[in-house]
Design a protein around this motif. Structure first.
Motif, mmCIF file in Angstrom:
data_model
loop_
_atom_site.group_PDB
_atom_site.id
_atom_site.type_symbol
_atom_site.label_atom_id
_atom_site.label_comp_id
_atom_site.label_asym_id
_atom_site.label_seq_id
_atom_site.Cartn_x
_atom_site.Cartn_y
_atom_site.Cartn_z
ATOM 1 N N HIS A 1 -3.797 8.086 -5.474
ATOM 2 C CA HIS A 1 -4.784 7.079 -5.852
ATOM 3 C C HIS A 1 -4.879 6.961 -7.365
ATOM 4 O O HIS A 1 -4.978 5.861 -7.921
ATOM 5 C CB HIS A 1 -6.147 7.443 -5.258
ATOM 6 C CG HIS A 1 -7.246 6.481 -5.598
ATOM 7 N ND1 HIS A 1 -8.107 6.676 -6.654
ATOM 8 C CD2 HIS A 1 -7.613 5.304 -5.021
ATOM 9 C CE1 HIS A 1 -8.966 5.687 -6.705
ATOM 10 N NE2 HIS A 1 -8.691 4.838 -5.738
ATOM 11 N N SER B 1 -2.576 4.856 2.131
ATOM 12 C CA SER B 1 -2.651 5.148 3.561
ATOM 13 C C SER B 1 -1.928 6.466 3.822
ATOM 14 O O SER B 1 -1.073 6.897 3.031
ATOM 15 C CB SER B 1 -2.026 4.021 4.382
ATOM 16 O OG SER B 1 -2.809 2.845 4.292
ATOM 17 N N GLY C 1 -15.184 3.748 5.799
ATOM 18 C CA GLY C 1 -14.215 3.327 4.796
ATOM 19 C C GLY C 1 -12.824 3.209 5.384
ATOM 20 O O GLY C 1 -12.363 2.104 5.677
ATOM 21 N N PRO C 2 -12.125 4.336 5.588
ATOM 22 C CA PRO C 2 -10.761 4.259 6.127
ATOM 23 C C PRO C 2 -10.742 3.755 7.567
ATOM 24 O O PRO C 2 -11.666 3.997 8.345
ATOM 25 C CB PRO C 2 -10.278 5.716 6.059
ATOM 26 C CG PRO C 2 -11.170 6.379 5.059
ATOM 27 C CD PRO C 2 -12.495 5.699 5.185
ATOM 28 N N GLY D 1 -13.180 6.671 -0.171
ATOM 29 C CA GLY D 1 -13.005 5.482 -0.993
ATOM 30 C C GLY D 1 -11.601 5.331 -1.552
ATOM 31 O O GLY D 1 -11.312 4.354 -2.251
ATOM 32 N N LYS D 2 -10.728 6.280 -1.244
ATOM 33 C CA LYS D 2 -9.363 6.254 -1.754
ATOM 34 C C LYS D 2 -8.327 5.937 -0.681
ATOM 35 O O LYS D 2 -7.146 5.769 -0.986
ATOM 36 C CB LYS D 2 -9.019 7.608 -2.389
ATOM 37 C CG LYS D 2 -9.853 7.985 -3.608
ATOM 38 C CD LYS D 2 -9.488 9.385 -4.101
ATOM 39 C CE LYS D 2 -10.141 9.684 -5.447
ATOM 40 N NZ LYS D 2 -11.605 9.790 -5.371
ATOM 41 N N VAL D 3 -8.752 5.876 0.578
ATOM 42 C CA VAL D 3 -7.816 5.741 1.702
ATOM 43 C C VAL D 3 -8.070 4.444 2.457
ATOM 44 O O VAL D 3 -9.210 4.110 2.780
ATOM 45 C CB VAL D 3 -7.925 6.952 2.654
ATOM 46 C CG1 VAL D 3 -7.079 6.743 3.896
ATOM 47 C CG2 VAL D 3 -7.505 8.231 1.930
ATOM 48 N N ASP D 4 -6.992 3.736 2.753
ATOM 49 C CA ASP D 4 -7.056 2.506 3.531
ATOM 50 C C ASP D 4 -6.931 2.828 5.020
ATOM 51 O O ASP D 4 -7.862 2.633 5.784
ATOM 52 C CB ASP D 4 -5.939 1.567 3.083
ATOM 53 C CG ASP D 4 -6.007 0.198 3.759
ATOM 54 O OD1 ASP D 4 -6.989 -0.070 4.461
ATOM 55 O OD2 ASP D 4 -5.072 -0.599 3.572
ATOM 56 N N THR E 1 0.827 -1.204 0.000
ATOM 57 C CA THR E 1 0.000 0.000 0.000
ATOM 58 C C THR E 1 0.864 1.258 0.000
ATOM 59 O O THR E 1 1.733 1.421 0.862
ATOM 60 C CB THR E 1 -0.896 0.025 1.249
ATOM 61 O OG1 THR E 1 -1.679 -1.166 1.288
ATOM 62 C CG2 THR E 1 -1.816 1.238 1.228
ATOM 63 N N ARG F 1 -4.921 2.302 -6.622
ATOM 64 C CA ARG F 1 -5.344 1.551 -5.438
ATOM 65 C C ARG F 1 -5.499 2.497 -4.262
ATOM 66 O O ARG F 1 -5.116 3.670 -4.331
ATOM 67 C CB ARG F 1 -4.310 0.469 -5.108
ATOM 68 C CG ARG F 1 -2.924 1.026 -4.858
ATOM 69 C CD ARG F 1 -1.849 -0.040 -4.786
ATOM 70 N NE ARG F 1 -2.066 -0.964 -3.672
ATOM 71 C CZ ARG F 1 -1.248 -1.968 -3.369
ATOM 72 N NH1 ARG F 1 -0.170 -2.184 -4.116
ATOM 73 N NH2 ARG F 1 -1.481 -2.751 -2.349
ATOM 74 N N LYS F 2 -6.068 1.977 -3.173
ATOM 75 C CA LYS F 2 -6.185 2.779 -1.966
ATOM 76 C C LYS F 2 -4.795 3.070 -1.398
ATOM 77 O O LYS F 2 -3.869 2.274 -1.558
ATOM 78 C CB LYS F 2 -7.033 2.065 -0.908
ATOM 79 C CG LYS F 2 -8.521 2.032 -1.229
ATOM 80 C CD LYS F 2 -9.312 1.439 -0.076
ATOM 81 C CE LYS F 2 -10.808 1.484 -0.356
ATOM 82 N NZ LYS F 2 -11.597 0.957 0.797
ATOM 83 N N ARG G 1 -5.583 12.282 -3.737
ATOM 84 C CA ARG G 1 -6.199 12.058 -5.038
ATOM 85 C C ARG G 1 -5.168 11.645 -6.090
ATOM 86 O O ARG G 1 -5.384 10.732 -6.889
ATOM 87 C CB ARG G 1 -6.923 13.328 -5.491
ATOM 88 C CG ARG G 1 -8.236 13.600 -4.774
ATOM 89 C CD ARG G 1 -8.804 14.945 -5.161
ATOM 90 N NE ARG G 1 -10.148 15.147 -4.621
ATOM 91 C CZ ARG G 1 -10.795 16.314 -4.651
ATOM 92 N NH1 ARG G 1 -10.207 17.379 -5.179
ATOM 93 N NH2 ARG G 1 -12.006 16.414 -4.139
#
Length: 356
Positions: A152, A160, A235-236, A183-186, A92, A157-158, A149
């Motif tokens: 990603h 962190s 999400g995150p 939706g873009k961050v783990d 990641t 992919r996501k 942004r």
């Protein structure tokens, strides 16, 4: 008035009681405070992908929604540096956001940036916060919005994000008010980040005038209240790590708490541990929690994290000499706070952040 407030403001951003004075000075003498080297073999400037110097639209062709960015994309992009493997990272990708008066080189290059690269993560850094992080954090947070942004988009992919001090606060603000980022961050991880504000903000502004961000650090500020009035979007995984012995972000543990996050103190993992504000950048116990969050689904878990870090002072892989030199930033702090705009009230909340 300004002169009287300077020592208090320095106390609110420094926290150098994390190395013995002799060890820190010896390392600093051997290694002057390093600066970023443009065009290094391991990095590429995101600015290469900017479509137009005066555009404020994100690079993605899709409209992500959320508040429009006030800062030109060229400015945001020029301050983002990424490792060359961002598009094909084995693990990641991670964004590192520095704190007040910290450059990415001072805060990250000798520790997290180095070790994350060695573990196979692509790493991006926000090189410097505008005006050393003394201006309105609502605008400064745009650097995080753009970075996440862009990362990603390039990686597919996501990603962190880890932030120290104000950096963690900026990360949370970005995730709170730009809905596409969820939706873009783990993982979002804060180290000594004053999500709920703290008394250091009151001390910094005790003379009635201080920089914009110092007003916003206060627990009673409109900024903090807007940030914490509800949890982040689903999400995150959110981990906020603090220290009971943080001499800057206090009172503990309340100052670093965020609704809905896994709010942890390093002393819960390593009882009796002494970790100051800057020490959270190199402490092995803190690193064990960060690694646990990055390596597993969900936030850090005290029952799962490796307690072996409690037997070390700093985590394995840290460049010890560069670490000591990097956190001795007194000259930078003096220069930053003697040459910034001092105001007598908090910046007004942006329309997007105002309740209702």
């Amino acid at each position: 008035m300004k002169t009287r407030a300077i020592p208090l403001l320095l106390a609110a951003v420094l926290g150098l009681g994390t190395l013995t004075p002799a060890a820190a000075q010896a390392a600093a003498d051997r290694n002057p405070v390093p600066r970023p080297v443009p065009g290094s073999a391991d990095s590429v400037k995101s600015a290469k992908s900017v479509k137009s110097a005066d555009s404020t639209a994100p690079t993605s062709s899709a409209d992500p929604g959320g508040p429009p960015l006030e800062t030109p994309v060229a400015t945001l992009a020029a301050n983002l540096t990424c490792s060359a493997d961002l598009a094909g990272s084995a693990r990641t990708p991670v964004l590192l956001t520095p704190g007040t008066v910290e450059s990415a080189d001072q805060a990250w290059s000798w520790g997290y940036q180095k070790v994350l690269r060695e573990r196979g993560h692509a790493v991006c850094v926000i090189e410097d916060l505008p005006d050393s992080g003394t201006t309105d954090m609502q605008v400064t947070a745009e650097y995080v919005v753009y970075a996440l942004r862009r990362m990603h988009e390039v990686s597919g992919r996501k990603v962190s994000v880890i932030g120290h001090s104000q950096g963690g606060l900026l990360n949370a603000w970005a995730l709170r008010f730009w809905p596409d980022l969820a939706g873009k961050v783990d993982d979002i991880i804060g180290l000594g980040a004053p999500h709920s504000g703290g008394l250091f903000g009151d001390l910094a502004c005790v003379a009635g005038r201080c920089p914009d961000s110092a007003w916003q650090f206060k627990a009673s500020s409109d900024f903090v209240q807007a940030l914490i009035r509800e949890p982040l979007a689903a999400g995150p995984s959110f981990t906020s790590i603090g220290s009971d012995t943080d001499e800057v972000i206090f009172p503990a543990p309340g100052a670093t708490r965020f609704p809905g996050a896994a709010n942890l103190q390093v002393q819960q993992l390593c009882p009796g541990r002494l970790v100051g504000h800057m020490g959270q950048l190199f402490d092995a116990g803190v690193h064990a929690l960060v690694t646990d969050a990055l390596d597993h689904e969900g936030p850090a878990d005290l029952d799962r994290a490796d307690r072996g870090g409690c037997s070390r002072y700093w985590f394995e892989g840290v460049d010890e000499a560069k670490m000591a030199a990097g956190i001795l930033i007194v000259k930078d702090i003096l220069a930053a706070f003697l040459d910034v705009r001092w105001v007598d009230k908090e910046p007004a909340l942006k329309e997007y952040a105002a309740e209702g």
